[in-house]
Enzyme design. Structure first.
Site, mmCIF file in Angstrom:
data_model
loop_
_atom_site.group_PDB
_atom_site.id
_atom_site.type_symbol
_atom_site.label_atom_id
_atom_site.label_comp_id
_atom_site.label_asym_id
_atom_site.label_seq_id
_atom_site.Cartn_x
_atom_site.Cartn_y
_atom_site.Cartn_z
ATOM 1 N N SER A 128 3.481 12.234 -1.619
ATOM 2 C CA SER A 128 2.784 11.518 -2.694
ATOM 3 C C SER A 128 1.816 12.494 -3.344
ATOM 4 O O SER A 128 1.419 13.488 -2.710
ATOM 5 C CB SER A 128 1.993 10.348 -2.101
ATOM 6 O OG SER A 128 1.055 9.851 -3.043
ATOM 7 N N TYR B 16 -3.299 6.161 4.384
ATOM 8 C CA TYR B 16 -2.193 6.646 3.540
ATOM 9 C C TYR B 16 -2.405 8.118 3.188
ATOM 10 O O TYR B 16 -1.495 8.949 3.332
ATOM 11 C CB TYR B 16 -2.128 5.791 2.272
ATOM 12 C CG TYR B 16 -0.940 6.064 1.372
ATOM 13 C CD1 TYR B 16 0.340 5.655 1.744
ATOM 14 C CD2 TYR B 16 -1.097 6.708 0.150
ATOM 15 C CE1 TYR B 16 1.430 5.877 0.924
ATOM 16 C CE2 TYR B 16 -0.016 6.937 -0.682
ATOM 17 C CZ TYR B 16 1.250 6.521 -0.293
ATOM 18 O OH TYR B 16 2.332 6.753 -1.124
HETATM 19 C C1 BGC Z 1 1.087 5.131 -4.094
HETATM 20 C C2 BGC Z 1 0.832 4.155 -5.204
HETATM 21 C C3 BGC Z 1 -0.090 4.746 -6.247
HETATM 22 C C4 BGC Z 1 0.425 6.079 -6.704
HETATM 23 C C5 BGC Z 1 -0.474 6.759 -7.726
HETATM 24 C C6 BGC Z 1 1.544 6.451 -4.674
HETATM 25 O O1 BGC Z 1 1.714 7.371 -3.651
HETATM 26 O O2 BGC Z 1 2.082 4.640 -3.225
HETATM 27 O O3 BGC Z 1 0.257 2.974 -4.667
HETATM 28 O O4 BGC Z 1 -0.198 3.872 -7.358
HETATM 29 O O5 BGC Z 1 0.576 6.930 -5.591
HETATM 30 O O6 BGC Z 1 -1.801 6.755 -7.338
#
Ligand code: BGC
Length: 256
Positions: free
Chosen positions: A144, A157
């Protein structure tokens, strides 16, 4: 040209969202696909049908990869179906919002288990097979933008994705001599079930889009294109890097 012809890929969490997009695209590129899923058999089945309709080979395996037993089952069924697997896409992921001071230990554990620990140990099982067979391979982690960028309210996360970043870097060095490449894709805001809440909240969505220079949510297909590249022959000399697919989100800064 179908650039994954003759290759086989396991994609975790591929009954919906980004994983599903990658599974469909890999199928179109000629790969045999192992769809791993937990709670959406209908999504796994629909993905399977679509790949088969396009002439691709595919199996679905129900395996919650947070347990060793299920990881072993996934690897065994993949090898049983296709004889060998060349590409592992660690895509399964989850997130849970809460202020830091209210974060529950079990929520932290769950996010770290799904996003990081299960990817680490599934990769270990995959690498053991490749090593025994003296075969090369590709590992692609879907991390991410939050492997690097802060995300208030999502401590676990961010820790899990930051962990995936160092996992990838370390592993690229360790597996280079085996001819196995390891890379991350860092998606930004992609329209998938993981951010259903945001997609249904116009105010939050508008605030997010104001930060995205390309001014739209990404799609699973946007991410799948990068995954195809990293799995293809063209990426043979690419390892140890993160590839951001975020419409410019990470570079965006506004004073008004
Ligand atoms: C997350 C989302 C978030 C996006 C941008 C992703 O990794 O799962 O919830 O909106 O990143 O911030």
């Amino acid at each position: 040209m179908a650039c994954l012809q003759g290759k086989t890929a396991i994609i975790t969490g591929s009954s919906s969202g980004i994983g599903q997009g990658i599974a469909k695209r890999f199928g179109r590129e000629g790969a045999s696909v192992v769809i791993d899923y937990v709670s959406h058999p209908e999504g796994a089945e629909a993905t399977k049908k679509e790949i088969e309709a396009a002439g691709g080979k595919v199996v679905t395996v129900q395996a919650d990869i947070t347990t060793r037993e299920n990881r072993e089952k996934l690897i065994a069924e993949a090898w049983k179906a296709f004889g060998f697997v060349d590409i592992l896409v660690n895509n399964a992921g989850t997130e849970k919002r809460s202020d830091f001071w209210e974060m529950k230990e079990e929520d932290y554990d769950r996010v770290m288990d799904v996003n990081l620990k299960s990817a680490v140990f599934l990769t270990q099982a995959f690498v053991q097979r490749l090593r025994d067979a003296k075969r090369q391979g590709r590992i692609i982690n879907i991390s991410s933008v939050h492997e690097d960028t802060a995300f208030p309210g999502f401590i676990a996360y961010c820790c899990s994705k930051g962990g995936l970043r160092m996992f990838m870097r370390n592993l690229a060095v360790e597996l280079g001599p085996l001819g196995i490449t390891v890379n991350n894709i860092a998606p930004g805001a992609i329209a998938t079930p993981i951010n259903k809440g945001l997609l249904e909240n116009k105010e939050e969505l508008d605030a997010l889009l104001a930060n995205v220079p390309l001014h739209r949510m990404g799609t699973p297909e946007d991410v799948a294109g990068m995954a195809v590249f990293l799995a293809s022959e063209d990426a043979g000399y690419v390892t140890g890097s993160t590839f951001v697919v975020d419409g410019g989100l990470m570079r965006s800064y506004h004073e008004q």
